[in-house]
Design a protein around this motif. Sequence first.
Motif, PDB file in Angstrom:
ATOM      1  N   THR A   1     -56.920  -6.626   5.831  1.00  0.00           N
ATOM      2  CA  THR A   1     -55.806  -7.668   5.757  1.00  0.00           C
ATOM      3  C   THR A   1     -54.460  -7.291   5.296  1.00  0.00           C
ATOM      4  O   THR A   1     -53.398  -8.057   5.456  1.00  0.00           O
TER       5      THR A   1
ATOM      6  N   SER B   1     -54.215  -8.029  11.789  1.00  0.00           N
ATOM      7  CA  SER B   1     -54.872  -7.122  10.646  1.00  0.00           C
ATOM      8  C   SER B   1     -54.559  -5.851  11.131  1.00  0.00           C
ATOM      9  O   SER B   1     -54.495  -5.500  12.183  1.00  0.00           O
TER      10      SER B   1
ATOM     11  N   GLU C   1     -61.172 -10.984   1.157  1.00  0.00           N
ATOM     12  CA  GLU C   1     -60.283 -11.629   0.249  1.00  0.00           C
ATOM     13  C   GLU C   1     -60.789 -12.251  -1.034  1.00  0.00           C
ATOM     14  O   GLU C   1     -60.592 -12.324  -2.283  1.00  0.00           O
TER      15      GLU C   1
ATOM     16  N   TYR D   1     -54.902 -11.416   9.750  1.00  0.00           N
ATOM     17  CA  TYR D   1     -56.091 -11.191  10.365  1.00  0.00           C
ATOM     18  C   TYR D   1     -56.221 -11.167  11.785  1.00  0.00           C
ATOM     19  O   TYR D   1     -55.058 -11.682  12.393  1.00  0.00           O
TER      20      TYR D   1
ATOM     21  N   ALA E   1     -61.949 -11.090   7.123  1.00  0.00           N
ATOM     22  CA  ALA E   1     -60.913 -11.028   6.298  1.00  0.00           C
ATOM     23  C   ALA E   1     -61.142 -12.160   5.006  1.00  0.00           C
ATOM     24  O   ALA E   1     -60.751 -11.766   3.918  1.00  0.00           O
TER      25      ALA E   1
ATOM     26  N   ASN F   1     -49.400 -10.293   5.290  1.00  0.00           N
ATOM     27  CA  ASN F   1     -51.096 -10.123   5.336  1.00  0.00           C
ATOM     28  C   ASN F   1     -51.471 -10.818   6.542  1.00  0.00           C
ATOM     29  O   ASN F   1     -50.628 -11.582   7.093  1.00  0.00           O
TER      30      ASN F   1
END
Length: 236
Positions: A183, A127, A140, A123, A136, A121
Amino acid sequence: MSNDVKNYQKYAAELIGTLVLVLFGCGSAVIAGDQIGFAGISFAFGFSVLIMVYAIGGISGCHINPAVTCGMVVAGRMQIREAIIYVIMQCIGAILGAAILYVIASGKAGYDIAVNGLGQNGYGASSPAGYAMTAAFIAEVVLTAIFIFVILGSTGARAAAGFAGLAIGISLVVIHLVGIPITGTSVNPARSLGPALLVGGEALAQLWLFWVAPLIGGALGAILWKVTSSETGDAS
């Protein structure tokens, strides 16, 4: 869960379930992402959880996600001491799943973990669609809260028996359809931990967000569930 299930069986189930989630979910991105796209990856993650709900739900409850375990504690369905062991086993399972995926992916000529990754994952520049850290983080938190809300509702006393796996799996598919461009979609700290540890670099540096935001989201989802439900928790 059955009362005759041993503790070690529950912990082993959580390890295996999280391993499967990372191997299949992240594996779909690393091995088949070019062929199946974001939609296919979304279904891989959702269906991985769905099948594990029916495989180990009766053993451990199939959390396979520290955010889910956090939500269960906040909702009063689990004690903190057991939750800590659950999270440890989930993290071990995620690391093993990422390691297995790495060994498999390395069998293809030209694979480079620094370039192709392990479905980690991220950002900002990491990203998939270039979303900033704030976006992000909010995504989440909100997506995880929704996921936990669905889990608590579909496994509650008033829910239709036998359908929890479908609700949980389908919700995760939808969450990934929205979250992957932002993300890569975590909503699961263990799922983020496994790939990040092996990839290192920026993935590891950004890992904090994929622990903090989902755990906040997990607690928030449980609080929202408690506000809207008259169900009383049982952490016994």
